[in-house]
Design a protein around this motif. Structure first.
Motif, PDB file in Angstrom:
ATOM      1  N   SER A 116      82.039-124.849  21.652  1.00 21.66           N
ATOM      2  CA  SER A 116      82.327-124.129  20.410  1.00 21.66           C
ATOM      3  C   SER A 116      81.077-123.948  19.546  1.00 21.66           C
ATOM      4  O   SER A 116      81.110-123.236  18.549  1.00 21.66           O
ATOM      5  CB  SER A 116      83.410-124.864  19.608  1.00 21.66           C
ATOM      6  OG  SER A 116      82.965-126.146  19.203  1.00 21.66           O
ATOM      7  N   LYS A 117      79.972-124.598  19.939  1.00 22.17           N
ATOM      8  CA  LYS A 117      78.720-124.460  19.191  1.00 22.17           C
ATOM      9  C   LYS A 117      77.728-123.619  19.985  1.00 22.17           C
ATOM     10  O   LYS A 117      77.422-123.921  21.136  1.00 22.17           O
ATOM     11  CB  LYS A 117      78.107-125.833  18.913  1.00 22.17           C
ATOM     12  CG  LYS A 117      76.745-125.749  18.217  1.00 22.17           C
ATOM     13  CD  LYS A 117      76.145-127.127  17.959  1.00 22.17           C
ATOM     14  CE  LYS A 117      74.780-127.007  17.292  1.00 22.17           C
ATOM     15  NZ  LYS A 117      74.186-128.331  16.979  1.00 22.17           N
ATOM     16  N   GLY A 118      77.228-122.546  19.368  1.00 20.00           N
ATOM     17  CA  GLY A 118      76.168-121.774  19.987  1.00 20.00           C
ATOM     18  C   GLY A 118      74.848-122.519  19.889  1.00 20.00           C
ATOM     19  O   GLY A 118      74.536-123.117  18.857  1.00 20.00           O
ATOM     20  N   VAL A 119      74.076-122.514  20.966  1.00 19.94           N
ATOM     21  CA  VAL A 119      72.813-123.256  21.025  1.00 19.94           C
ATOM     22  C   VAL A 119      71.707-122.316  21.497  1.00 19.94           C
ATOM     23  O   VAL A 119      71.922-121.496  22.392  1.00 19.94           O
ATOM     24  CB  VAL A 119      72.935-124.463  21.983  1.00 19.94           C
ATOM     25  CG1 VAL A 119      71.588-125.155  22.167  1.00 19.94           C
ATOM     26  CG2 VAL A 119      73.973-125.458  21.468  1.00 19.94           C
ATOM     27  N   ALA A 120      70.529-122.430  20.893  1.00 19.07           N
ATOM     28  CA  ALA A 120      69.384-121.611  21.301  1.00 19.07           C
ATOM     29  C   ALA A 120      68.166-122.493  21.499  1.00 19.07           C
ATOM     30  O   ALA A 120      67.816-123.297  20.633  1.00 19.07           O
ATOM     31  CB  ALA A 120      69.100-120.540  20.267  1.00 19.07           C
ATOM     32  N   PHE A 121      67.538-122.342  22.659  1.00 23.06           N
ATOM     33  CA  PHE A 121      66.242-122.972  22.931  1.00 23.06           C
ATOM     34  C   PHE A 121      65.225-121.842  23.037  1.00 23.06           C
ATOM     35  O   PHE A 121      64.982-121.300  24.112  1.00 23.06           O
ATOM     36  CB  PHE A 121      66.286-123.777  24.237  1.00 23.06           C
ATOM     37  CG  PHE A 121      67.233-124.942  24.217  1.00 23.06           C
ATOM     38  CD1 PHE A 121      66.863-126.146  23.637  1.00 23.06           C
ATOM     39  CD2 PHE A 121      68.502-124.835  24.779  1.00 23.06           C
ATOM     40  CE1 PHE A 121      67.736-127.234  23.615  1.00 23.06           C
ATOM     41  CE2 PHE A 121      69.375-125.910  24.771  1.00 23.06           C
ATOM     42  CZ  PHE A 121      68.992-127.106  24.182  1.00 23.06           C
ATOM     43  N   GLY A 122      64.667-121.463  21.882  1.00 26.37           N
ATOM     44  CA  GLY A 122      63.786-120.300  21.871  1.00 26.37           C
ATOM     45  C   GLY A 122      64.594-119.066  22.235  1.00 26.37           C
ATOM     46  O   GLY A 122      65.623-118.781  21.624  1.00 26.37           O
ATOM     47  N   PRO A 123      64.179-118.318  23.262  1.00 22.22           N
ATOM     48  CA  PRO A 123      64.918-117.108  23.651  1.00 22.22           C
ATOM     49  C   PRO A 123      66.145-117.391  24.514  1.00 22.22           C
ATOM     50  O   PRO A 123      66.915-116.481  24.819  1.00 22.22           O
ATOM     51  CB  PRO A 123      63.874-116.318  24.455  1.00 22.22           C
ATOM     52  CG  PRO A 123      63.012-117.390  25.063  1.00 22.22           C
ATOM     53  CD  PRO A 123      62.935-118.486  24.031  1.00 22.22           C
ATOM     54  N   ILE A 124      66.323-118.645  24.917  1.00 22.13           N
ATOM     55  CA  ILE A 124      67.427-119.001  25.811  1.00 22.13           C
ATOM     56  C   ILE A 124      68.673-119.314  24.983  1.00 22.13           C
ATOM     57  O   ILE A 124      68.647-120.181  24.108  1.00 22.13           O
ATOM     58  CB  ILE A 124      67.059-120.206  26.688  1.00 22.13           C
ATOM     59  CG1 ILE A 124      65.858-119.857  27.578  1.00 22.13           C
ATOM     60  CG2 ILE A 124      68.249-120.642  27.536  1.00 22.13           C
ATOM     61  CD1 ILE A 124      65.343-121.027  28.389  1.00 22.13           C
TER      62      ILE A 124
END
Length: 227
Positions: free
Chosen positions: A39-47
């Motif tokens: 339910s949580k959106g996660v971003a590692f830079g562009p990923i």
């Protein structure tokens, strides 16, 4: 020797054992927790991914063990059980949020913001999960019908590719808007990263999966006796 081996039916174990029960329990727990995390959106830079990214591949690894050791019918029972428990968890979260908050409870909005997306995530997860896990199990068992006890790595990898792609595409198509993904580029990123990541995890853990399968087979008295 090869022709003789091909005439022997593929071996499986009976699901009436403590090993199956433990694997089934782990399977359901991992599925429920991964749905909450997703339910949580996660971003590692562009990923771009979601908070359940590190848990969900484990469900497929356990699914591989169940399919390889206990067969398609046992894996299908695990899939149905996982479906029911995840749906029950989603219903439970909905009821918790809907219950009237006490005057002293000040976290209702925060609770709702965290738990309310979960039923939609669970819907996406369940549809993808049922399709992906069923295909994963079916492909693995069909390959085993041909290879018997040989080429375990081939059936694990073949089933993973088919199952993970179907699962990821269905899940991301529903979950993307829930976690805030609106552009086509981000959606493609979400699908590709999810598929490649989950598949890579299973490839990385292939030696571990193989060892677990062999360990369970050796400790299942019914392996090769009952399908």
């Amino acid at each position: 020797m090869t022709q003789l081996a091909d005439q022997v039916e593929a071996k499986f174990a009976s699901r009436g054992s403590s090993h199956f029960d433990i694997l089934l329990a782990l399977f359901c727990v991992v599925l429920i927790l991964s749905n909450v995390g997703a339910s949580k959106g996660v971003a590692f830079g562009p990923i771009i991914t979601d908070g359940g990214f590190f848990l969900f591949p484990i469900a497929y690894i356990i699914g591989d063990v169940l399919s390889e050791v206990y067969g398609f019918r046992a894996a299908r029972r695990a899939i149905i059980t996982g479906f029911v428990t995840a749906a029950l968890a989603a219903l439970t979260f909905w009821v918790i949020v809907a219950l009237p908050a006490a005057d002293f409870y000040t976290n209702q909005d925060a609770l709702a913001s965290v738990l309310m997306p979960v039923p939609l995530i669970v819907l996406a997860s369940l549809l993808g999960f049922v399709a992906g896990q069923t295909l994963n199990s079916w492909v693995l068992v069909r390959i085993k019908d041909r290879t018997r006890e040989r080429h375990l790595w081939a059936r694990l990898m073949g089933s993973t590719g088919v199952g993970e792609f179907a699962d990821t595409l269905i899940f991301c198509s529903i979950a993307a808007s829930v976690i805030g993904i609106t552009s086509a580029g981000d959606f493609i990123n979400y699908v590709l990263v999810g598929f490649l990541y989950k598949t890579a995890v299973e490839v990385l853990f292939l030696p571990v999966t193989t060892l677990v399968i062999r360990w369970v087979k050796k400790r299942e008295p019914s392996y090769g006796v009952a399908a």
